[in-house]
Write a protein that holds these residues in place. Sequence first.
Motif, short mmCIF file in Angstrom:
data_model
loop_
_atom_site.label_atom_id
_atom_site.label_comp_id
_atom_site.label_asym_id
_atom_site.label_seq_id
_atom_site.Cartn_x
_atom_site.Cartn_y
_atom_site.Cartn_z
N ARG A 1 0.84 -1.15 0.06
CA ARG A 1 -0.15 -0.03 0.10
C ARG A 1 0.95 1.41 -0.19
NH1 ARG A 1 -3.76 3.65 -1.52
NH2 ARG A 1 -4.42 5.03 0.11
N PHE A 2 1.88 1.19 0.68
CA PHE A 2 2.78 2.32 0.74
C PHE A 2 3.50 2.72 -0.21
CE2 PHE A 2 1.12 3.38 4.86
CZ PHE A 2 1.22 4.69 5.12
N LEU A 3 3.90 1.51 -0.83
CA LEU A 3 4.57 1.63 -2.17
C LEU A 3 3.79 2.37 -3.42
CD1 LEU A 3 6.91 1.26 -4.26
CD2 LEU A 3 6.09 -1.11 -4.44
N HIS A 4 2.48 1.99 -3.26
CA HIS A 4 1.74 2.71 -4.15
C HIS A 4 1.64 4.15 -3.98
CE1 HIS A 4 -1.87 3.82 -6.52
NE2 HIS A 4 -2.39 4.37 -5.61
N ILE A 5 1.53 4.57 -2.48
CA ILE A 5 1.48 5.85 -2.36
C ILE A 5 2.77 6.83 -2.51
CG2 ILE A 5 1.18 7.46 -0.32
CD1 ILE A 5 -0.34 5.40 1.34
N ALA A 6 3.87 5.87 -2.31
CA ALA A 6 5.32 6.56 -2.78
C ALA A 6 5.17 6.85 -3.96
CB ALA A 6 6.22 5.51 -2.14
N THR A 7 4.65 5.67 -4.81
CA THR A 7 4.74 6.08 -6.46
C THR A 7 3.79 7.20 -6.77
OG1 THR A 7 5.01 3.56 -6.80
CG2 THR A 7 4.27 4.93 -8.56
N VAL A 8 2.85 7.31 -6.40
CA VAL A 8 1.83 8.36 -6.76
C VAL A 8 2.64 9.92 -6.28
CG1 VAL A 8 -0.31 9.63 -6.35
CG2 VAL A 8 -0.13 7.15 -6.43
N LEU A 9 3.13 9.74 -5.00
CA LEU A 9 3.78 11.10 -4.68
C LEU A 9 5.19 11.45 -5.38
CD1 LEU A 9 3.58 10.40 -1.04
CD2 LEU A 9 2.08 12.40 -2.22
N GLY A 10 5.68 10.21 -5.84
CA GLY A 10 7.12 10.57 -6.60
C GLY A 10 8.17 10.48 -5.44
N ALA A 11 7.88 9.82 -4.37
CA ALA A 11 8.91 9.43 -3.33
C ALA A 11 9.62 8.30 -3.63
CB ALA A 11 8.01 9.27 -1.86
N LYS A 12 11.08 8.58 -3.39
CA LYS A 12 11.94 7.26 -3.67
C LYS A 12 12.56 6.73 -2.32
CE LYS A 12 11.61 7.71 -8.01
NZ LYS A 12 10.85 6.61 -8.78
N LEU A 13 12.32 7.21 -1.07
CA LEU A 13 12.34 6.39 0.03
C LEU A 13 11.21 6.28 1.09
CD1 LEU A 13 15.71 6.59 2.11
CD2 LEU A 13 13.49 7.42 3.42
N LEU A 14 11.05 5.06 1.43
CA LEU A 14 9.93 4.84 2.47
C LEU A 14 10.67 4.56 3.88
CD1 LEU A 14 6.99 4.30 3.42
CD2 LEU A 14 7.55 1.67 2.47
N ARG A 15 10.61 5.29 4.84
CA ARG A 15 11.26 5.13 6.11
C ARG A 15 9.98 3.87 6.75
NH1 ARG A 15 8.08 5.63 10.84
NH2 ARG A 15 9.27 6.25 12.70
N SER A 16 10.50 2.85 7.51
CA SER A 16 9.53 2.20 8.31
C SER A 16 10.13 1.53 9.59
CB SER A 16 8.92 1.02 7.53
OG SER A 16 7.93 0.71 8.13
N MET A 17 9.65 0.84 10.20
CA MET A 17 10.02 0.21 11.33
C MET A 17 9.68 -1.29 11.33
SD MET A 17 8.52 2.88 14.06
CE MET A 17 8.60 1.62 15.46
N ALA A 18 10.58 -2.28 12.01
CA ALA A 18 10.62 -3.69 11.83
C ALA A 18 9.39 -4.28 12.48
CB ALA A 18 11.82 -4.41 12.03
N THR A 19 8.86 -3.39 13.47
CA THR A 19 7.82 -3.77 14.07
C THR A 19 6.75 -2.78 14.22
OG1 THR A 19 8.50 -2.82 16.40
CG2 THR A 19 9.07 -4.94 15.75
N HIS B 1 12.95 -12.88 13.12
CA HIS B 1 14.04 -12.34 12.29
C HIS B 1 13.43 -13.23 10.90
CE1 HIS B 1 17.86 -11.90 10.58
NE2 HIS B 1 18.02 -13.23 10.17
N ALA B 2 13.14 -14.29 11.20
CA ALA B 2 12.84 -15.09 9.95
C ALA B 2 11.86 -14.77 8.93
CB ALA B 2 12.78 -16.64 10.17
N ASP B 3 10.68 -14.39 9.72
CA ASP B 3 9.51 -13.94 9.43
C ASP B 3 9.85 -12.49 8.40
OD1 ASP B 3 6.53 -13.60 8.38
OD2 ASP B 3 6.27 -13.03 10.39
N ALA B 4 10.64 -11.71 9.27
CA ALA B 4 10.86 -10.36 8.68
C ALA B 4 11.65 -10.43 7.55
CB ALA B 4 11.81 -9.56 9.86
#
Length: 265
Positions: free
Chosen positions: A82-100, A108-111
């Motif tokens: 979902r956030f890749l779609h938002i980033a694409t529409v915005l033209g953003a080339k970086l998405l900061r997130s958190m592992a949790t 670790h394996a699931d991540a």
Amino acid sequence: MIGFGTYTFFWEGSELAPERLSVIGMLERTADAGVELFQICDDARIESMSDDELRRIAEVARERGVTLELGTKGIAVAHLERFLHIATVLGAKLLRSMATSGDDRPSHADAVDRLRAVLPAFEAAGVTIALETYEQLSSQELVDLVTTVDHPNLGICLDPANTVARLEHPADVIERTAPYVRNIHVKDFAFTRRGGWVGFTLEGAPLGTGLLDYPALTAVVRPDERGVNQIIEHWLPLGDSITETIELERTWTAHNLQYLREGRS
């Protein structure tokens, strides 16, 4: 590049503000300050926007000469898609997130599996995921995750203040994560004694007045040389009134911007 983010306008963009700043309002204030980067990070309003509303933000950013980045929490596959779609529409080339995120605390394996599932699409879109240093994972665990996945579109968002809560020294976190840093959240911080000298409070401070050794951070990470953007943030507690807090937030922002600019001159 120096940037502002939604955490630069934390109180002015909050529901407590007498005149709450919209995302476009924050973007325009960024441009007015002569800053050419704005990171829309953890602002729930962005998730409910239509594509037309997102395109309007992107249009204003282009008109004002501001590059956009995006930020969220968590690495659930559907959420990242979902956030890749938002980033694409915005033209953003970086998405900061958190592992949790909340109760979602993948192993670790699931991540690893989740990130490997989405990264081909991120690579195709030219978007990088930068996982932030937080107390939920040690910096070594975060580095292990990034190196196990081993993908050019995955790195780390460095914020050495966050991992103090895990009793990690900021200098150790900086040194350990430096090779993988793709984004930096810049804020200073300090301990103060609580009332009656019972315990401490860890809260924000204007850059150069607290415990963050910013010159050492830049010497190790080399953000200008490596093209790593630096986003100004604050840990500013609510004061006696929201109006006074917003005024202080503006003062800190002006101070921190000048501090970073002078450090790069």
